[in-house]
Design a protein around this motif. Sequence first.
Motif, PDB file in Angstrom:
ATOM      1  N   ARG A  29       0.838  -1.216   0.000  1.00 13.02           N
ATOM      2  CA  ARG A  29       0.000   0.000   0.000  1.00 13.02           C
ATOM      3  C   ARG A  29       0.865   1.255   0.000  1.00 13.02           C
ATOM      4  N   GLN A  30       1.869   1.283   0.839  1.00 12.77           N
ATOM      5  CA  GLN A  30       2.719   2.466   0.931  1.00 12.77           C
ATOM      6  C   GLN A  30       3.426   2.738  -0.391  1.00 12.77           C
ATOM      7  N   ALA A  31       3.885   1.708  -1.053  1.00  9.40           N
ATOM      8  CA  ALA A  31       4.552   1.884  -2.347  1.00  9.40           C
ATOM      9  C   ALA A  31       3.579   2.403  -3.394  1.00  9.40           C
ATOM     10  N   ALA A  32       2.379   1.866  -3.421  1.00 13.94           N
ATOM     11  CA  ALA A  32       1.382   2.299  -4.412  1.00 13.94           C
ATOM     12  C   ALA A  32       0.948   3.735  -4.153  1.00 13.94           C
ATOM     13  N   ILE A  33       0.727   4.071  -2.896  1.00 13.43           N
ATOM     14  CA  ILE A  33       0.246   5.408  -2.543  1.00 13.43           C
ATOM     15  C   ILE A  33       1.311   6.475  -2.779  1.00 13.43           C
ATOM     16  N   ALA A  34       2.566   6.127  -2.595  1.00 16.29           N
ATOM     17  CA  ALA A  34       3.657   7.103  -2.748  1.00 16.29           C
ATOM     18  C   ALA A  34       3.708   7.709  -4.142  1.00 16.29           C
ATOM     19  N   SER A  35       3.261   6.985  -5.147  1.00 19.34           N
ATOM     20  CA  SER A  35       3.335   7.486  -6.519  1.00 19.34           C
ATOM     21  C   SER A  35       2.085   8.250  -6.947  1.00 19.34           C
ATOM     22  N   MET A  36       1.125   8.438  -6.051  1.00 16.95           N
ATOM     23  CA  MET A  36      -0.138   9.109  -6.391  1.00 16.95           C
ATOM     24  C   MET A  36      -0.088  10.594  -6.062  1.00 16.95           C
ATOM     25  N   THR A  37      -1.061  11.323  -6.610  1.00 15.79           N
ATOM     26  CA  THR A  37      -1.199  12.738  -6.259  1.00 15.79           C
ATOM     27  C   THR A  37      -1.583  12.849  -4.792  1.00 15.79           C
ATOM     28  N   LYS A  38      -1.324  14.006  -4.184  1.00 16.23           N
ATOM     29  CA  LYS A  38      -1.629  14.211  -2.767  1.00 16.23           C
ATOM     30  C   LYS A  38      -3.107  13.979  -2.482  1.00 16.23           C
ATOM     31  N   GLU A  39      -3.977  14.465  -3.346  1.00 17.82           N
ATOM     32  CA  GLU A  39      -5.417  14.300  -3.145  1.00 17.82           C
ATOM     33  C   GLU A  39      -5.801  12.827  -3.115  1.00 17.82           C
ATOM     34  N   LYS A  40      -5.287  12.079  -4.076  1.00 15.61           N
ATOM     35  CA  LYS A  40      -5.594  10.656  -4.162  1.00 15.61           C
ATOM     36  C   LYS A  40      -4.963   9.896  -2.992  1.00 15.61           C
ATOM     37  N   GLN A  41      -3.778  10.319  -2.581  1.00 14.35           N
ATOM     38  CA  GLN A  41      -3.101   9.668  -1.457  1.00 14.35           C
ATOM     39  C   GLN A  41      -3.979   9.684  -0.216  1.00 14.35           C
ATOM     40  N   TYR A  42      -4.581  10.833   0.065  1.00 11.90           N
ATOM     41  CA  TYR A  42      -5.343  10.968   1.297  1.00 11.90           C
ATOM     42  C   TYR A  42      -6.548  10.044   1.314  1.00 11.90           C
ATOM     43  N   TYR A  43      -7.389  10.109   0.299  1.00 11.15           N
ATOM     44  CA  TYR A  43      -8.605   9.319   0.388  1.00 11.15           C
ATOM     45  C   TYR A  43      -8.348   7.832   0.179  1.00 11.15           C
ATOM     46  N   LEU A  44      -7.340   7.478  -0.610  1.00  7.69           N
ATOM     47  CA  LEU A  44      -7.048   6.052  -0.770  1.00  7.69           C
ATOM     48  C   LEU A  44      -6.354   5.470   0.459  1.00  7.69           C
ATOM     49  N   ALA A  45      -5.508   6.256   1.110  1.00 10.60           N
ATOM     50  CA  ALA A  45      -4.886   5.775   2.345  1.00 10.60           C
ATOM     51  C   ALA A  45      -5.956   5.487   3.387  1.00 10.60           C
ATOM     52  N   THR A  46      -6.945   6.355   3.454  1.00  6.08           N
ATOM     53  CA  THR A  46      -8.054   6.148   4.375  1.00  6.08           C
ATOM     54  C   THR A  46      -8.813   4.878   4.028  1.00  6.08           C
ATOM     55  N   ALA A  47      -9.193   4.742   2.772  1.00  3.30           N
ATOM     56  CA  ALA A  47      -9.968   3.576   2.334  1.00  3.30           C
ATOM     57  C   ALA A  47      -9.174   2.281   2.485  1.00  3.30           C
ATOM     58  N   TYR A  48      -7.902   2.295   2.122  1.00  2.00           N
ATOM     59  CA  TYR A  48      -7.097   1.084   2.234  1.00  2.00           C
ATOM     60  C   TYR A  48      -6.882   0.662   3.695  1.00  2.00           C
ATOM     61  N   SER A  49      -6.794   1.610   4.594  1.00  2.00           N
ATOM     62  CA  SER A  49      -6.697   1.256   6.009  1.00  2.00           C
ATOM     63  C   SER A  49      -7.944   0.499   6.445  1.00  2.00           C
ATOM     64  N   VAL A  50      -9.097   0.973   6.007  1.00  5.10           N
ATOM     65  CA  VAL A  50     -10.352   0.304   6.341  1.00  5.10           C
ATOM     66  C   VAL A  50     -10.377  -1.089   5.710  1.00  5.10           C
ATOM     67  N   ILE A  51     -10.019  -1.182   4.445  1.00  2.71           N
ATOM     68  CA  ILE A  51     -10.018  -2.473   3.752  1.00  2.71           C
ATOM     69  C   ILE A  51      -9.068  -3.456   4.440  1.00  2.71           C
ATOM     70  N   ASP A  52      -7.901  -2.995   4.813  1.00  3.71           N
ATOM     71  CA  ASP A  52      -6.866  -3.882   5.346  1.00  3.71           C
ATOM     72  C   ASP A  52      -7.011  -4.188   6.836  1.00  3.71           C
ATOM     73  N   MET A  53      -7.678  -3.313   7.582  1.00  3.49           N
ATOM     74  CA  MET A  53      -7.650  -3.458   9.032  1.00  3.49           C
ATOM     75  C   MET A  53      -8.998  -3.763   9.686  1.00  3.49           C
ATOM     76  N   VAL A  54     -10.103  -3.385   9.061  1.00  5.07           N
ATOM     77  CA  VAL A  54     -11.405  -3.680   9.657  1.00  5.07           C
ATOM     78  C   VAL A  54     -11.749  -5.136   9.355  1.00  5.07           C
ATOM     79  N   CYS A  55     -12.141  -5.850  10.398  1.00  5.13           N
ATOM     80  CA  CYS A  55     -12.360  -7.289  10.241  1.00  5.13           C
ATOM     81  C   CYS A  55     -13.565  -7.758  11.042  1.00  5.13           C
ATOM     82  N   ASP A  56     -13.890  -9.020  10.868  1.00  2.00           N
ATOM     83  CA  ASP A  56     -14.937  -9.618  11.684  1.00  2.00           C
ATOM     84  C   ASP A  56     -14.327 -10.048  13.014  1.00  2.00           C
ATOM     85  N   GLU A  57     -15.139 -10.611  13.873  1.00  3.83           N
ATOM     86  CA  GLU A  57     -14.671 -10.973  15.213  1.00  3.83           C
ATOM     87  C   GLU A  57     -13.600 -12.065  15.212  1.00  3.83           C
ATOM     88  N   ASN A  58     -13.427 -12.755  14.084  1.00  5.35           N
ATOM     89  CA  ASN A  58     -12.388 -13.790  13.971  1.00  5.35           C
ATOM     90  C   ASN A  58     -11.082 -13.257  13.385  1.00  5.35           C
TER      91      ASN A  58
END
Length: 118
Positions: A48-77
């Motif tokens: 994620r960090q490598a992909a985001i580093a090459s993006m525009t600042k605007e895209k970096q912010y909202y995608l970093a937010t979304a990717y954190s949710v995708i990668d870190m929010v989980c079910d109880e297991n």
Amino acid sequence: MTKKESKTMTLTRNSLLGAIKASHREVEIKGIGKVTIRSWPPVTRSRRQAAIASMTKEKQYYLATAYSVIDMVCDENGEPMFTDDDIDLITGDGVSSAKLDQLYDACQKFDEEESGNE
């Protein structure tokens, strides 16, 4: 060996894997409710960090937010609740940016507490 010296115990494969296993925890987020967040997998974080580093600042912010949710929010297991295919759902017009920011902040706080990353 003197009495003051102590032998160090070598970890077994299983105990080492247990020690580095991703953790997850339920957190309460105002306006959202109880959400389970897991540690950010190291390979995923690097990718994620490598992909985001090459993006525009605007895209970096909202995608970093979304990717954190995708990668870190989980079910109880500890299993991911979202995939990359959900990016448009998470960043779409029907989403409250304030609530998404709260979810992102909870993910980041958990990550900092677990890994010391800031």
